[in-house]
Design a protein around this motif. Structure first.
Motif, mmCIF file in Angstrom:
data_model
loop_
_atom_site.group_PDB
_atom_site.id
_atom_site.type_symbol
_atom_site.label_atom_id
_atom_site.label_comp_id
_atom_site.label_asym_id
_atom_site.label_seq_id
_atom_site.Cartn_x
_atom_site.Cartn_y
_atom_site.Cartn_z
ATOM 1 N N PHE A 116 -10.035 14.354 4.443
ATOM 2 C CA PHE A 116 -9.151 14.654 3.444
ATOM 3 C C PHE A 116 -7.559 14.029 3.711
ATOM 4 C CE2 PHE A 116 -12.723 16.423 1.252
ATOM 5 C CZ PHE A 116 -13.320 16.051 -0.032
ATOM 6 N N LEU A 117 -6.943 14.679 4.299
ATOM 7 C CA LEU A 117 -5.980 14.886 5.319
ATOM 8 C C LEU A 117 -5.570 13.418 5.857
ATOM 9 C CD1 LEU A 117 -5.158 18.132 6.063
ATOM 10 C CD2 LEU A 117 -4.005 17.014 3.896
ATOM 11 N N PHE A 118 -6.701 12.882 6.384
ATOM 12 C CA PHE A 118 -6.502 11.361 6.888
ATOM 13 C C PHE A 118 -5.895 10.233 6.086
ATOM 14 C CE2 PHE A 118 -8.413 8.182 9.901
ATOM 15 C CZ PHE A 118 -7.485 7.686 10.381
ATOM 16 N N SER A 119 -6.893 10.274 4.770
ATOM 17 C CA SER A 119 -6.335 9.124 3.773
ATOM 18 C C SER A 119 -4.981 8.567 3.777
ATOM 19 C CB SER A 119 -6.815 9.641 2.448
ATOM 20 O OG SER A 119 -8.042 10.313 2.723
ATOM 21 N N ILE A 120 -4.271 9.958 3.952
ATOM 22 C CA ILE A 120 -2.678 9.286 4.092
ATOM 23 C C ILE A 120 -2.215 8.081 5.177
ATOM 24 C CG2 ILE A 120 -1.944 10.603 5.547
ATOM 25 C CD1 ILE A 120 0.088 9.932 2.656
ATOM 26 N N VAL A 121 -2.840 8.823 5.941
ATOM 27 C CA VAL A 121 -3.193 7.450 7.396
ATOM 28 C C VAL A 121 -3.316 5.982 6.657
ATOM 29 C CG1 VAL A 121 -3.220 6.624 9.502
ATOM 30 C CG2 VAL A 121 -2.788 9.005 9.416
ATOM 31 N N LEU A 122 -4.590 5.699 6.171
ATOM 32 C CA LEU A 122 -5.440 4.471 5.659
ATOM 33 C C LEU A 122 -4.303 4.065 5.051
ATOM 34 C CD1 LEU A 122 -9.476 6.070 5.874
ATOM 35 C CD2 LEU A 122 -7.468 4.802 7.576
ATOM 36 N N ILE A 123 -3.483 4.330 3.750
ATOM 37 C CA ILE A 123 -3.234 4.536 2.784
ATOM 38 C C ILE A 123 -1.859 3.587 2.793
ATOM 39 C CG2 ILE A 123 -1.531 5.270 0.377
ATOM 40 C CD1 ILE A 123 -4.602 5.148 -0.214
ATOM 41 N N VAL A 124 -0.911 4.049 3.657
ATOM 42 C CA VAL A 124 -0.038 3.503 4.541
ATOM 43 C C VAL A 124 -0.601 1.583 5.092
ATOM 44 C CG1 VAL A 124 1.846 3.556 6.191
ATOM 45 C CG2 VAL A 124 1.088 5.498 4.875
ATOM 46 N N ILE A 125 -1.259 2.014 5.369
ATOM 47 C CA ILE A 125 -1.880 1.018 6.078
ATOM 48 C C ILE A 125 -2.533 0.284 5.098
ATOM 49 C CG2 ILE A 125 -3.779 -0.923 7.583
ATOM 50 C CD1 ILE A 125 -3.435 1.966 9.683
ATOM 51 N N ALA A 126 -2.762 0.154 4.119
ATOM 52 C CA ALA A 126 -3.195 -0.491 3.451
ATOM 53 C C ALA A 126 -1.962 -0.912 2.121
ATOM 54 C CB ALA A 126 -4.134 0.599 2.026
ATOM 55 N N VAL A 127 -1.558 -0.425 2.009
ATOM 56 C CA VAL A 127 -0.047 -0.618 1.764
ATOM 57 C C VAL A 127 0.739 -1.799 1.827
ATOM 58 C CG1 VAL A 127 2.545 0.543 0.081
ATOM 59 C CG2 VAL A 127 -0.363 1.552 0.130
ATOM 60 N N TRP A 128 0.875 -1.765 3.152
ATOM 61 C CA TRP A 128 1.928 -2.708 3.768
ATOM 62 C C TRP A 128 0.767 -3.979 3.774
ATOM 63 C CZ3 TRP A 128 -0.055 -4.389 8.851
ATOM 64 C CH2 TRP A 128 1.352 -5.753 9.572
ATOM 65 N N ILE A 129 -0.376 -4.040 4.062
ATOM 66 C CA ILE A 129 -1.229 -5.305 3.803
ATOM 67 C C ILE A 129 -1.392 -5.751 2.648
ATOM 68 C CG2 ILE A 129 -3.401 -6.481 4.426
ATOM 69 C CD1 ILE A 129 -4.619 -4.535 6.246
ATOM 70 N N ARG A 130 -1.048 -5.142 1.996
ATOM 71 C CA ARG A 130 -1.222 -5.858 0.025
ATOM 72 C C ARG A 130 0.044 -6.112 -0.369
ATOM 73 N NH1 ARG A 130 -5.603 -2.504 -4.206
ATOM 74 N NH2 ARG A 130 -7.288 -3.417 -2.498
ATOM 75 N N SER A 131 1.328 -5.510 0.330
ATOM 76 C CA SER A 131 2.624 -5.988 -0.174
ATOM 77 C C SER A 131 3.017 -7.485 -0.152
ATOM 78 C CB SER A 131 3.413 -4.873 0.987
ATOM 79 O OG SER A 131 3.368 -5.168 1.695
ATOM 80 N N GLY A 132 2.551 -7.705 1.379
ATOM 81 C CA GLY A 132 2.428 -9.307 2.166
ATOM 82 C C GLY A 132 1.186 -10.652 1.169
ATOM 83 N N ILE A 133 0.697 -9.896 0.237
ATOM 84 C CA ILE A 133 0.199 -10.932 -0.817
ATOM 85 C C ILE A 133 0.502 -11.109 -1.503
ATOM 86 C CG2 ILE A 133 -1.973 -10.231 0.404
ATOM 87 C CD1 ILE A 133 -2.492 -8.592 -2.413
ATOM 88 N N GLU A 134 0.011 -12.315 -2.316
ATOM 89 C CA GLU A 134 1.076 -13.436 -3.847
ATOM 90 C C GLU A 134 -0.755 -13.057 -4.644
ATOM 91 O OE1 GLU A 134 1.061 -17.559 -2.310
ATOM 92 O OE2 GLU A 134 2.849 -17.105 -1.822
ATOM 93 N N GLU A 135 0.159 -13.155 -6.032
ATOM 94 C CA GLU A 135 -0.333 -13.025 -6.662
ATOM 95 C C GLU A 135 -1.844 -14.236 -7.204
ATOM 96 O OE1 GLU A 135 -2.170 -10.910 -9.151
ATOM 97 O OE2 GLU A 135 -0.419 -10.491 -9.813
ATOM 98 N N THR A 136 -3.228 -14.084 -7.780
ATOM 99 C CA THR A 136 -3.700 -15.261 -7.888
ATOM 100 C C THR A 136 -3.462 -16.263 -8.373
ATOM 101 O OG1 THR A 136 -5.034 -14.527 -9.532
ATOM 102 C CG2 THR A 136 -5.841 -12.981 -7.332
ATOM 103 N N PRO A 137 -4.085 -17.454 -8.093
ATOM 104 C CA PRO A 137 -3.697 -18.817 -8.376
ATOM 105 C C PRO A 137 -3.844 -18.846 -10.072
ATOM 106 C CG PRO A 137 -4.391 -19.433 -6.281
ATOM 107 C CD PRO A 137 -5.242 -17.634 -6.485
ATOM 108 N N GLU A 138 -5.494 -18.284 -10.183
ATOM 109 C CA GLU A 138 -5.854 -18.159 -11.489
ATOM 110 C C GLU A 138 -4.715 -17.802 -12.606
ATOM 111 O OE1 GLU A 138 -10.395 -18.854 -13.929
ATOM 112 O OE2 GLU A 138 -10.150 -18.321 -11.895
ATOM 113 N N PHE A 139 -4.579 -15.924 -12.268
ATOM 114 C CA PHE A 139 -4.035 -15.247 -12.777
ATOM 115 C C PHE A 139 -2.221 -15.583 -13.096
ATOM 116 C CE2 PHE A 139 -0.207 -12.270 -13.969
ATOM 117 C CZ PHE A 139 -0.268 -11.539 -14.730
ATOM 118 N N GLN A 140 -1.954 -16.812 -11.665
ATOM 119 C CA GLN A 140 -0.760 -17.392 -11.893
ATOM 120 C C GLN A 140 -0.099 -18.193 -12.744
ATOM 121 O OE1 GLN A 140 1.762 -15.719 -10.523
ATOM 122 N NE2 GLN A 140 3.243 -17.467 -11.751
#
Length: 445
Positions: free
Chosen positions: A185-209
């Protein structure tokens, strides 16, 4: 490269969300029933513990409305960042909770609150991850793209069960129950940091935009989806119930069923679950890729028929030997259910128009999940009354499967009939820089 990054962003968040969610499911039967819900009768402890497990499922429709509204009004990306933090943060806090022996009734109360937070976050994550992939895909590869975030389920579960297996192997029973169970359970914090970093670099989907730029966003998505697409919401719910009950059993309750009623060891049960999820990692992208050629409906129908035919044989084979236990888990979960699940994200999302797609997809799916999430409570009572009866458990599964099978036979072939704006996609491919022609296509659609 841009498409690969989008797929990675949809997958990595999904992995973490399901790692956290199934981590709780694994711990429910192995740890929480004794440390947070102690009772002189073990069956009562397990029943109460799985009630909190079901509470997480019950909270998911709430999350689908909250994050669906955000995803349809503000954007898929913003919603997905919040679901990720909510899910991972609650799991991390579970790892810090004192037990019933330490603080009494407050311990299970806090556990339930954090479980509800998990459920709310997951209620918005799945639909958003699917749309991040499918709305970024061109026509002809949407089935494969939609299957990629589905890989988060087996990968997340493999990581969760592997972490429990590893910690269990490195600790004594007393150490595992005292502090070892907290580490995953405590290891979740490491995975969250990695995922936030990856998702912060993407753009909005073309259809929603595109919908946002045209001013065609729904004012209150949940109202509009029920006004214009209520039939598809109920269709989605019914389509999910059949495989959903079996899925919860195969991926969660099987740990209790195998150890309590079949006298298998905890390590054996976890290994069987891990092997079946490993098989699913191969099945899901393969079935998703195939669905772009033969259609989601054919694969979905075939999967339900196979699951229906194997329902009672599965329960009859489990107690025979360890080999049969592993084999049936791999076949039913890793291959049959994996093929069904591979098509669900794309199939269900193709039922809804873009402006309410996040809400419609998430709400229908999560209402079904809320219903099947209380399966473990029913099965605990069934086990108490009937033991490991193949006909009781298999018959229960068959009822839901028959309903889903009837509905899929009358459902549209969404590879051909879809609410995605395929005309726009084709025009982008042919004339990617011709804005006038693009606008003309959109207006015609």
């Amino acid at each position: 490269m841009k498409k690969v990054k989008i797929l990675l962003a949809s997958l990595v968040g999904s992995i973490i969300e399901w790692y956290d969610f199934y981590l709780y499911g694994t711990a429910t039967g192995l740890v929480f029933s004794s440390l947070f819900f102690p009772n002189h009768d073990p069956a009562v402890s397990i029943l109460i513990a799985f009630a909190t497990f079901g509470a997480g499922y019950a909270a998911r429709p709430i999350g689908s409305i909250i994050f669906g509204h955000m995803g349809d009004r503000i954007g898929r990306k913003a919603s997905l960042m919040l679901t990720l933090i909510g899910m991972g943060g609650s799991s991390f806090l579970i790892g810090l909770l004192p037990t019933y022996a330490q603080i009494g009734i407050v311990a299970p109360a806090l556990l339930v609150v954090l479980r509800l937070m998990q459920g709310i976050a997951l209620g918005g994550e799945w639909g958003g991850a699917v749309l991040l992939a499918t709305e970024s895909a061109n026509k002809g590869i949407r089935g494969f793209f939609g299957s990629v975030p589905q890989l988060g389920v087996p990968i997340g579960l493999v990581l969760g069960t592997f972490s429990f297996t590893l910690i269990s192997a490195l600790t004594t029973e007393a150490q595992f129950m005292a502090w070892g169970w907290r580490i995953p359970f405590l290891f979740s914090i490491v995975l969250i940091v990695i995922a936030v970093w990856i998702r912060s670099g993407i753009e909005e989907t073309p259809e929603f935009q595109r919908k946002k730029e045209q001013g065609e966003l729904a004012k209150i998505p949940v109202v509009e989806v029920f006004k214009y697409n209520s039939k598809d919401i109920f269709r989605l719910i019914g389509l999910k119930l059949g495989d959903g009950f079996f899925n919860v059993f195969l991926m969660s309750f099987i740990l209790v069923y195998a150890t309590t009623y079949l006298d298998y060891s905890r390590d054996t049960a976890l290994l069987g679950l891990t092997l079946s999820c490993a098989a699913m990692i191969v099945t899901i992208p393969l079935a998703g890729y195939l669905s772009d050629f033969i259609g989601r409906k054919i694969i979905y129908t075939g999967g339900l028929i196979a699951m229906l035919a194997l329902a009672i044989p599965y329960f009859m084979a489990l107690p025979v030997s360890t080999g049969w236990f592993f084999t049936m888990q791999v076949i039913l979960l890793g291959v049959v259910w994996g093929a069904i699940f591979a098509t669900q994200g794309t199939l269900f999302s193709e039922l809804f128009p873009a402006k309410v797609r996040y809400t419609g997809l998430s709400l229908g799916y999560q209402i079904a999940a809320a219903i099947v999430g209380f399966g473990p409570m029913i099965w605990t009572a069934m086990g108490t009354n009937y033991g490991a009866s193949p006909f009781a458990f298999g018959g229960f599964m068959m009822v839901g499967l028959v309903l889903s099978l009837i509905l899929i036979l009358f459902a549209p072939d969404t590879r051909v009939i879809t609410k995605y704006e395929d005309d726009f996609e084709e025009e982008q491919i042919t004339h990617p820089n011709n804005e006038a022609e693009q606008e003309k296509t959109v207006n015609l659609t």
